[in-house]
Design a protein around this motif. Sequence first.
Motif, PDB file in Angstrom:
ATOM      1  N   PRO A   1      11.828  -4.729 -11.199  1.00  0.00           N
ATOM      2  CA  PRO A   1      11.287  -3.358 -11.294  1.00  0.00           C
ATOM      3  C   PRO A   1       9.813  -3.367 -11.666  1.00  0.00           C
ATOM      4  CG  PRO A   1      13.405  -3.529 -12.434  1.00  0.00           C
ATOM      5  CD  PRO A   1      12.992  -4.929 -12.086  1.00  0.00           C
ATOM      6  N   LEU A   2       9.030  -2.576 -10.949  1.00  0.00           N
ATOM      7  CA  LEU A   2       7.586  -2.500 -11.170  1.00  0.00           C
ATOM      8  C   LEU A   2       7.153  -1.043 -11.115  1.00  0.00           C
ATOM      9  CD1 LEU A   2       4.658  -3.604 -11.350  1.00  0.00           C
ATOM     10  CD2 LEU A   2       4.725  -3.901  -8.853  1.00  0.00           C
ATOM     11  N   MET A   3       6.504  -0.569 -12.180  1.00  0.00           N
ATOM     12  CA  MET A   3       5.870   0.747 -12.197  1.00  0.00           C
ATOM     13  C   MET A   3       4.365   0.547 -12.206  1.00  0.00           C
ATOM     14  SD  MET A   3       5.806   3.742 -15.146  1.00  0.00           S
ATOM     15  CE  MET A   3       7.394   4.483 -14.782  1.00  0.00           C
ATOM     16  N   ILE A   4       3.670   1.186 -11.270  1.00  0.00           N
ATOM     17  CA  ILE A   4       2.212   1.113 -11.202  1.00  0.00           C
ATOM     18  C   ILE A   4       1.655   2.488 -11.540  1.00  0.00           C
ATOM     19  CG2 ILE A   4       0.252   0.330  -9.846  1.00  0.00           C
ATOM     20  CD1 ILE A   4       2.230  -0.898  -7.866  1.00  0.00           C
ATOM     21  N   VAL A   5       0.698   2.525 -12.468  1.00  0.00           N
ATOM     22  CA  VAL A   5       0.085   3.770 -12.934  1.00  0.00           C
ATOM     23  C   VAL A   5      -1.408   3.709 -12.634  1.00  0.00           C
ATOM     24  CG1 VAL A   5      -0.218   5.316 -14.904  1.00  0.00           C
ATOM     25  CG2 VAL A   5       1.776   3.797 -14.813  1.00  0.00           C
ATOM     26  N   HIS A   6      -1.967   4.790 -12.081  1.00  0.00           N
ATOM     27  CA  HIS A   6      -3.396   4.750 -11.763  1.00  0.00           C
ATOM     28  C   HIS A   6      -3.997   6.145 -11.799  1.00  0.00           C
ATOM     29  CE1 HIS A   6      -6.067   1.478  -9.969  1.00  0.00           C
ATOM     30  NE2 HIS A   6      -6.891   2.441 -10.364  1.00  0.00           N
ATOM     31  N   GLY A   7      -5.160   6.278 -12.440  1.00  0.00           N
ATOM     32  CA  GLY A   7      -5.911   7.530 -12.412  1.00  0.00           C
ATOM     33  C   GLY A   7      -6.646   7.667 -11.097  1.00  0.00           C
ATOM     34  N   LEU A   8      -6.492   8.786 -10.437  1.00  0.00           N
ATOM     35  CA  LEU A   8      -7.096   8.969  -9.117  1.00  0.00           C
ATOM     36  C   LEU A   8      -8.601   9.199  -9.201  1.00  0.00           C
ATOM     37  CD1 LEU A   8      -4.366  11.150  -7.362  1.00  0.00           C
ATOM     38  CD2 LEU A   8      -4.662   8.661  -7.330  1.00  0.00           C
ATOM     39  N   ALA A   9      -9.122   9.524 -10.380  1.00  0.00           N
ATOM     40  CA  ALA A   9     -10.563   9.718 -10.546  1.00  0.00           C
ATOM     41  C   ALA A   9     -11.250   8.462 -11.094  1.00  0.00           C
ATOM     42  CB  ALA A   9     -10.830  10.905 -11.474  1.00  0.00           C
ATOM     43  N   ASP A  10     -10.541   7.358 -11.138  1.00  0.00           N
ATOM     44  CA  ASP A  10     -11.085   6.111 -11.683  1.00  0.00           C
ATOM     45  C   ASP A  10     -12.190   5.591 -10.758  1.00  0.00           C
ATOM     46  OD1 ASP A  10     -11.498   3.566 -12.765  1.00  0.00           O
ATOM     47  OD2 ASP A  10      -9.375   3.247 -13.176  1.00  0.00           O
ATOM     48  N   ASP A  11     -13.422   5.433 -11.289  1.00  0.00           N
ATOM     49  CA  ASP A  11     -14.510   4.878 -10.489  1.00  0.00           C
ATOM     50  C   ASP A  11     -14.873   3.472 -10.929  1.00  0.00           C
ATOM     51  OD1 ASP A  11     -15.812   5.331 -12.878  1.00  0.00           O
ATOM     52  OD2 ASP A  11     -17.486   6.455 -12.021  1.00  0.00           O
ATOM     53  N   ASN A  12     -14.044   2.860 -11.766  1.00  0.00           N
ATOM     54  CA  ASN A  12     -14.231   1.468 -12.190  1.00  0.00           C
ATOM     55  C   ASN A  12     -13.239   0.590 -11.427  1.00  0.00           C
ATOM     56  OD1 ASN A  12     -14.708  -0.913 -13.550  1.00  0.00           O
ATOM     57  ND2 ASN A  12     -13.529  -0.326 -15.343  1.00  0.00           N
ATOM     58  N   VAL A  13     -11.960   0.781 -11.674  1.00  0.00           N
ATOM     59  CA  VAL A  13     -10.919   0.183 -10.836  1.00  0.00           C
ATOM     60  C   VAL A  13     -10.375   1.327  -9.978  1.00  0.00           C
ATOM     61  CG1 VAL A  13      -8.749  -1.098 -10.788  1.00  0.00           C
ATOM     62  CG2 VAL A  13     -10.355  -1.461 -12.664  1.00  0.00           C
ATOM     63  N   VAL A  14     -10.881   1.443  -8.776  1.00  0.00           N
ATOM     64  CA  VAL A  14     -10.569   2.613  -7.958  1.00  0.00           C
ATOM     65  C   VAL A  14      -9.100   2.593  -7.546  1.00  0.00           C
ATOM     66  CG1 VAL A  14     -12.927   2.910  -7.143  1.00  0.00           C
ATOM     67  CG2 VAL A  14     -11.359   1.440  -5.863  1.00  0.00           C
ATOM     68  N   ALA A  15      -8.583   3.783  -7.245  1.00  0.00           N
ATOM     69  CA  ALA A  15      -7.158   3.921  -6.926  1.00  0.00           C
ATOM     70  C   ALA A  15      -6.761   3.162  -5.672  1.00  0.00           C
ATOM     71  CB  ALA A  15      -6.814   5.405  -6.775  1.00  0.00           C
ATOM     72  N   ALA A  16      -7.735   2.770  -4.855  1.00  0.00           N
ATOM     73  CA  ALA A  16      -7.416   1.982  -3.659  1.00  0.00           C
ATOM     74  C   ALA A  16      -6.670   0.696  -4.014  1.00  0.00           C
ATOM     75  CB  ALA A  16      -8.699   1.655  -2.898  1.00  0.00           C
ATOM     76  N   HIS A  17      -6.909   0.149  -5.198  1.00  0.00           N
ATOM     77  CA  HIS A  17      -6.193  -1.062  -5.612  1.00  0.00           C
ATOM     78  C   HIS A  17      -4.688  -0.821  -5.621  1.00  0.00           C
ATOM     79  CE1 HIS A  17      -9.517  -3.691  -6.921  1.00  0.00           C
ATOM     80  NE2 HIS A  17     -10.152  -2.573  -7.255  1.00  0.00           N
TER      81      HIS A  17
END
Length: 706
Positions: free
Chosen positions: A640-656
């Motif tokens: 099981p893997l949960m990935i969390v990401h802020g869509l306004a992140d300009d450091n590690v962009v959500a494209a990752h």
Amino acid sequence: MTTQNPADTFPRQYARTLRYTVGAPRSFAVTADGGRVVFLRSGSGGDRANRLWTLDVATGEERVVADPATLLGGGEEHLSAAERARRERSREGSAGIVGHSLDAAGTLAAFALSGRLFAADLAAGTSRELPAEGPVLDPRPAPDGTLVAYATTAGALRVTRTDGSADTALVEPEAPGVTWGQAEFIAQEEMDRDRGYWWAPGSDRLLVARADDTPVQRWWIADPANPATAPAEVGYPAAGTPNAEVGLWLVGLDGSRSEVVWDRAAFPYLARVHWSSGGPPLLLVQARDQRRQQIRTVDPETGATDLLVEESDDVWLELFPGVPAWTPDGRLVRITDSDGVRALTVDEKAVTDGTLHVRSVFGSTDDEVLFTASAGPADTARPPGWTGLFRAGADGVAPFGPTGDGARAAVHGGGTTVLSTADPDRPGTRVEVLRGGAAVATVASYAETPLITARPVFRFAGERRIPSAVLLPAGYDRDRDGLLPVLMDPYGGPHGQRVVQAHNPHLTSQWFADQGFAVVVADGRGTPGRSPGWEKAIAGDFAGVTLDDQVDAVRALAEEFPLDLGRVAIRGWSYGGYLAALAVLRRPDVFHAAVSGAPVTDWRLYDTHYTERYLGHPDERPAVYDANSLIADAPRLERPLMIVHGLADDNVVAAHTLRLSSALLAAGRPHTVLPLSGVTHMTPQEQVAENLLLLQVDFLKRSLAR
């Protein structure tokens, strides 16, 4: 002044207080005569708006000299996009006055508030607005206090007289994309250089950085929850792509301008600038691969430079706070790596040995240099995460200030030191003012007391003696409760030390432990504070080295602690998020579930200065980038893997996250993605931060249930 909501839970309190930093004193400066301490602090543990304060060293009296509510007439604070970006780069989540700068005597402080320019008379305890063409960024008084320089969001550097009589432009951008007096993205994010201009000691000229951002590729950060909003354009120098072109100029108050000349093609990174009365201006410039760097002196009349020191390293050269610098009597101070030791050098003579691992320089006098250090490779007696303060003088190296274990930081000036100390047995940070080596005052903290108590147990794990902390549930009884499911809670990468001799940094881990886990925090190879070899062991190999050390740490600690190795989860953010996803993709035999927050999944999408330091240039080492990417591992997911990401992140962009999720979907691998609308890399929003903790616990318990 520490108001507390009786309905609080730890997650809500932790989020609301910005990890218990709200209400704590910060941003200290000491006046030249040592008689006054200047600092920021909000009015309570629930108030994010910082005020500017002074403390009289002789009496211990504290006084507010600038209150945002008064200066703004009760109105709301408005931030420019440039100021919001600066705060994101520095991970600044508070409000009000977030920075200040003093003149040489320490009688005048300048600061920006809501894009406007203010000055405080520290002796009188009053503040006033100065004329400025805002929005204002990074104001700094001239040493003689007659002028304040400031950058503008339009890219200019201007000066205004402190008597309010004139405001003029020194330099203005010649074209779109050019800024004067501002640190470029890569300097702020990775070099720990957040400023772009430096006053001469004589107050008659400045060294001013000119950054041309036009070569940098453009990315667009969208807000999918609001499709009517246009995406924000950002210049992002991803690995292997062009950086901003950065130069340095001597700019006189009379309008004169001379370029500072060095081989910018060979050394494009302007990493450090130092200008004091101890000698001519110093520059530290780095090659793009960061294996060579030069310290150069600048002729303050012509801008010509002379080579003072050239360094090289087969792996990379690290940057350190406070150096290079002159002592007041003109000796060069720097920190160097040699023969496996990170040492302090004064006039090119190493003054420390392998018992200390030097971290930073925080002050100097004609007689001594003051610095922070961890236990070096030759010291095996200190506990994991130990840090101390030291002085180096004619009689050798000795502890500075009170001795003992603890995480420490300090600011020094005029014979007065502001000492910040934390230890594992006491919440928060204690701030003392020292004069002549003795404590004469304490700076009050209004930070809230955490609702829980962290109880880390520190160990060196395994044959490599990996610094680790283990946290068990409150009231745990081994005979009654048996083995516990394990939660690894690392950062695990460069510049991210988690195992420290302090209380508050372990609170979130303790909260997870209290939910029924044995939590392990391990600082494997690549993390700071141990030795140059420890940090540089990850060169070219993030994935293998950092993951191996997490595996070795948990297995070694299971010999002493009640760890159920059949139920091991891992969570992390940023590099820790990368490490968490890596763990379940490549070592499902050890890790049975993961929560991966804001992970880098393809290092070609991360920035130049950081990524190329560790992995090299992607065009020259494509196989290294492929080996450290997570994308090709997607078909291997079986946990099981949960990935969390802020869509306004300009450091590690959500494209990752989106690229990894697409690869997982294409491979038919179930996984969970939690997108955070409007959230950056910091996740400062109270409800978001609180619920993230709760959702992670639920996911981990379900994933490890038997």
